[in-house]
Design a protein around this motif. Structure first.
Motif, PDB file in Angstrom:
ATOM      1  N   ASP A  20       0.779  -1.215   0.021  1.00 29.89           N
ATOM      2  CA  ASP A  20      -0.017  -0.009  -0.047  1.00 29.89           C
ATOM      3  C   ASP A  20       0.917   1.363  -0.129  1.00 29.89           C
ATOM      4  O   ASP A  20       0.685   2.235   0.869  1.00 29.89           O
ATOM      5  CB  ASP A  20      -0.894  -0.152   1.156  1.00 29.89           C
ATOM      6  N   LEU A  21       1.887   1.413  -0.815  1.00 26.67           N
ATOM      7  CA  LEU A  21       2.806   2.165  -1.326  1.00 26.67           C
ATOM      8  C   LEU A  21       2.553   2.937  -2.758  1.00 26.67           C
ATOM      9  O   LEU A  21       1.671   2.281  -3.259  1.00 26.67           O
ATOM     10  CB  LEU A  21       3.914   2.008  -0.931  1.00 26.67           C
ATOM     11  N   CYS A  22       3.101   4.089  -2.862  1.00 23.79           N
ATOM     12  CA  CYS A  22       3.312   4.420  -4.108  1.00 23.79           C
ATOM     13  C   CYS A  22       4.669   4.866  -4.500  1.00 23.79           C
ATOM     14  O   CYS A  22       5.369   4.886  -3.678  1.00 23.79           O
ATOM     15  CB  CYS A  22       2.190   5.893  -4.242  1.00 23.79           C
ATOM     16  N   ALA A  23       4.947   4.777  -5.838  1.00 25.26           N
ATOM     17  CA  ALA A  23       6.205   5.161  -6.497  1.00 25.26           C
ATOM     18  C   ALA A  23       6.314   5.777  -7.708  1.00 25.26           C
ATOM     19  O   ALA A  23       5.111   5.768  -8.509  1.00 25.26           O
ATOM     20  CB  ALA A  23       6.734   3.670  -6.778  1.00 25.26           C
ATOM     21  N   LEU A  24       7.401   6.436  -7.753  1.00 21.58           N
ATOM     22  CA  LEU A  24       7.427   7.243  -9.163  1.00 21.58           C
ATOM     23  C   LEU A  24       8.848   6.876  -9.540  1.00 21.58           C
ATOM     24  O   LEU A  24       9.873   6.938  -8.851  1.00 21.58           O
ATOM     25  CB  LEU A  24       7.188   8.812  -8.809  1.00 21.58           C
ATOM     26  N   THR A  25       8.885   6.363 -10.818  1.00 20.21           N
ATOM     27  CA  THR A  25      10.238   6.161 -11.402  1.00 20.21           C
ATOM     28  C   THR A  25      10.609   7.216 -12.695  1.00 20.21           C
ATOM     29  O   THR A  25       9.897   7.593 -13.372  1.00 20.21           O
ATOM     30  CB  THR A  25      10.439   4.687 -12.170  1.00 20.21           C
ATOM     31  N   MET A  26      12.009   7.694 -12.475  1.00 21.83           N
ATOM     32  CA  MET A  26      12.178   8.783 -13.417  1.00 21.83           C
ATOM     33  C   MET A  26      13.565   8.541 -13.894  1.00 21.83           C
ATOM     34  O   MET A  26      14.383   8.048 -13.201  1.00 21.83           O
ATOM     35  CB  MET A  26      12.350  10.181 -13.197  1.00 21.83           C
ATOM     36  N   THR A  41      13.899   5.664  -8.595  1.00 26.42           N
ATOM     37  CA  THR A  41      12.495   5.053  -8.136  1.00 26.42           C
ATOM     38  C   THR A  41      12.443   5.870  -6.761  1.00 26.42           C
ATOM     39  O   THR A  41      13.212   5.496  -5.787  1.00 26.42           O
ATOM     40  CB  THR A  41      12.165   3.691  -8.147  1.00 26.42           C
ATOM     41  N   PHE A  42      11.311   6.500  -6.563  1.00 29.75           N
ATOM     42  CA  PHE A  42      11.113   7.147  -5.222  1.00 29.75           C
ATOM     43  C   PHE A  42       9.782   6.232  -4.800  1.00 29.75           C
ATOM     44  O   PHE A  42       8.839   6.183  -5.467  1.00 29.75           O
ATOM     45  CB  PHE A  42      10.718   8.668  -5.324  1.00 29.75           C
ATOM     46  N   VAL A  43       9.915   5.928  -3.497  1.00 28.27           N
ATOM     47  CA  VAL A  43       8.605   5.339  -2.887  1.00 28.27           C
ATOM     48  C   VAL A  43       8.177   6.144  -1.695  1.00 28.27           C
ATOM     49  O   VAL A  43       8.882   6.580  -0.992  1.00 28.27           O
ATOM     50  CB  VAL A  43       9.124   3.947  -2.326  1.00 28.27           C
ATOM     51  N   ALA A  44       7.011   6.157  -1.623  1.00 22.78           N
ATOM     52  CA  ALA A  44       6.336   6.741  -0.392  1.00 22.78           C
ATOM     53  C   ALA A  44       4.915   6.372   0.128  1.00 22.78           C
ATOM     54  O   ALA A  44       4.609   5.258  -0.730  1.00 22.78           O
ATOM     55  CB  ALA A  44       5.793   8.352  -0.883  1.00 22.78           C
ATOM     56  N   PRO A  45       4.635   6.596   1.137  1.00 26.64           N
ATOM     57  CA  PRO A  45       3.205   6.009   1.477  1.00 26.64           C
ATOM     58  C   PRO A  45       2.006   6.197   0.557  1.00 26.64           C
ATOM     59  O   PRO A  45       2.317   7.266  -0.210  1.00 26.64           O
ATOM     60  CB  PRO A  45       2.922   6.939   3.012  1.00 26.64           C
ATOM     61  N   ALA A  46       1.227   5.379   0.580  1.00 30.36           N
ATOM     62  CA  ALA A  46      -0.300   5.651  -0.213  1.00 30.36           C
ATOM     63  C   ALA A  46      -0.578   6.952  -0.210  1.00 30.36           C
ATOM     64  O   ALA A  46      -0.521   7.782   0.722  1.00 30.36           O
ATOM     65  CB  ALA A  46      -1.302   4.566   0.142  1.00 30.36           C
ATOM     66  N   ASP A  49       1.388  10.820  -3.890  1.00 29.70           N
ATOM     67  CA  ASP A  49       1.808  11.088  -5.345  1.00 29.70           C
ATOM     68  C   ASP A  49       2.370  12.206  -5.570  1.00 29.70           C
ATOM     69  O   ASP A  49       3.255  12.381  -6.207  1.00 29.70           O
ATOM     70  CB  ASP A  49       1.044  10.526  -6.076  1.00 29.70           C
ATOM     71  N   ALA A  50       1.620  13.264  -5.238  1.00 24.67           N
ATOM     72  CA  ALA A  50       2.059  14.809  -5.454  1.00 24.67           C
ATOM     73  C   ALA A  50       3.344  14.838  -4.905  1.00 24.67           C
ATOM     74  O   ALA A  50       4.088  15.824  -5.499  1.00 24.67           O
ATOM     75  CB  ALA A  50       0.978  15.577  -4.848  1.00 24.67           C
ATOM     76  N   ALA A  51       3.687  14.717  -3.825  1.00 26.99           N
ATOM     77  CA  ALA A  51       5.024  14.952  -3.111  1.00 26.99           C
ATOM     78  C   ALA A  51       6.093  14.145  -4.007  1.00 26.99           C
ATOM     79  O   ALA A  51       7.287  14.830  -3.831  1.00 26.99           O
ATOM     80  CB  ALA A  51       4.972  14.290  -1.628  1.00 26.99           C
ATOM     81  N   LEU A  52       5.756  13.185  -4.417  1.00 26.96           N
ATOM     82  CA  LEU A  52       7.097  12.397  -5.339  1.00 26.96           C
ATOM     83  C   LEU A  52       7.128  12.993  -6.688  1.00 26.96           C
ATOM     84  O   LEU A  52       8.182  13.272  -7.133  1.00 26.96           O
ATOM     85  CB  LEU A  52       6.419  10.905  -5.657  1.00 26.96           C
ATOM     86  N   VAL A  53       5.780  13.614  -7.198  1.00 26.79           N
ATOM     87  CA  VAL A  53       6.209  14.618  -8.299  1.00 26.79           C
ATOM     88  C   VAL A  53       6.906  15.719  -8.095  1.00 26.79           C
ATOM     89  O   VAL A  53       7.734  16.093  -8.689  1.00 26.79           O
ATOM     90  CB  VAL A  53       4.770  14.803  -8.936  1.00 26.79           C
ATOM     91  N   THR A  54       6.535  16.517  -7.014  1.00 29.55           N
ATOM     92  CA  THR A  54       7.305  17.601  -6.593  1.00 29.55           C
ATOM     93  C   THR A  54       8.941  17.212  -6.372  1.00 29.55           C
ATOM     94  O   THR A  54       9.688  18.082  -6.995  1.00 29.55           O
ATOM     95  CB  THR A  54       6.799  17.965  -5.371  1.00 29.55           C
ATOM     96  N   LEU A  55       9.282  16.402  -5.946  1.00 23.83           N
ATOM     97  CA  LEU A  55      10.556  15.619  -5.769  1.00 23.83           C
ATOM     98  C   LEU A  55      11.322  15.643  -6.713  1.00 23.83           C
ATOM     99  O   LEU A  55      12.345  16.010  -7.084  1.00 23.83           O
ATOM    100  CB  LEU A  55      10.654  14.540  -4.552  1.00 23.83           C
ATOM    101  N   ALA A  56      10.539  14.727  -7.755  1.00 26.49           N
ATOM    102  CA  ALA A  56      11.037  14.401  -8.862  1.00 26.49           C
ATOM    103  C   ALA A  56      11.410  15.788  -9.854  1.00 26.49           C
ATOM    104  O   ALA A  56      12.454  15.958 -10.557  1.00 26.49           O
ATOM    105  CB  ALA A  56      10.290  13.437  -9.782  1.00 26.49           C
ATOM    106  N   ARG A  57      10.508  16.698  -9.839  1.00 27.90           N
ATOM    107  CA  ARG A  57      10.573  17.928 -10.737  1.00 27.90           C
ATOM    108  C   ARG A  57      11.842  18.676 -10.238  1.00 27.90           C
ATOM    109  O   ARG A  57      12.617  19.297 -10.946  1.00 27.90           O
ATOM    110  CB  ARG A  57       9.344  18.623 -10.543  1.00 27.90           C
ATOM    111  N   ARG A  58      11.958  18.745  -8.706  1.00 30.70           N
ATOM    112  CA  ARG A  58      12.835  19.109  -8.079  1.00 30.70           C
ATOM    113  C   ARG A  58      14.467  18.737  -8.452  1.00 30.70           C
ATOM    114  O   ARG A  58      15.347  19.563  -8.989  1.00 30.70           O
ATOM    115  CB  ARG A  58      12.848  19.519  -6.533  1.00 30.70           C
TER     116      ARG A  58
END
Length: 70
Positions: A20-26, A41-46, A49-58
């Protein structure tokens, strides 16, 4: 023709759904036909997603700035 490694997509990220997590790979850089890009790949609690997108953009913006000045 699939890129090298595409046949194993999801091998190391399926745990995200089970826990029950979310992930974003870039990609960390542009790939070439000989060498696919290295990815992060960034992994965060479910539902974070928006926090992961912000981190990836930065990270993407910081990386571009570093490459331009170097």
């Amino acid at each position: 023709m699939p890129l090298r490694g595409q046949q194993t997509l999801g091998t190391y990220t399926n745990f995200v759904n089970l826990l029950d997590l979310c992930a974003l790979t870039m990609p960390s850089e542009a790939g070439t036909s000989d060498h696919p890009p290295f990815s992060i790949t960034f992994v965060a609690p479910a539902w974070h997603d928006a926090a992961l997108v912000t981190l990836a953009r930065r990270l993407r913006l910081d990386t571009r700035a570093t490459h331009r000045s170097g």
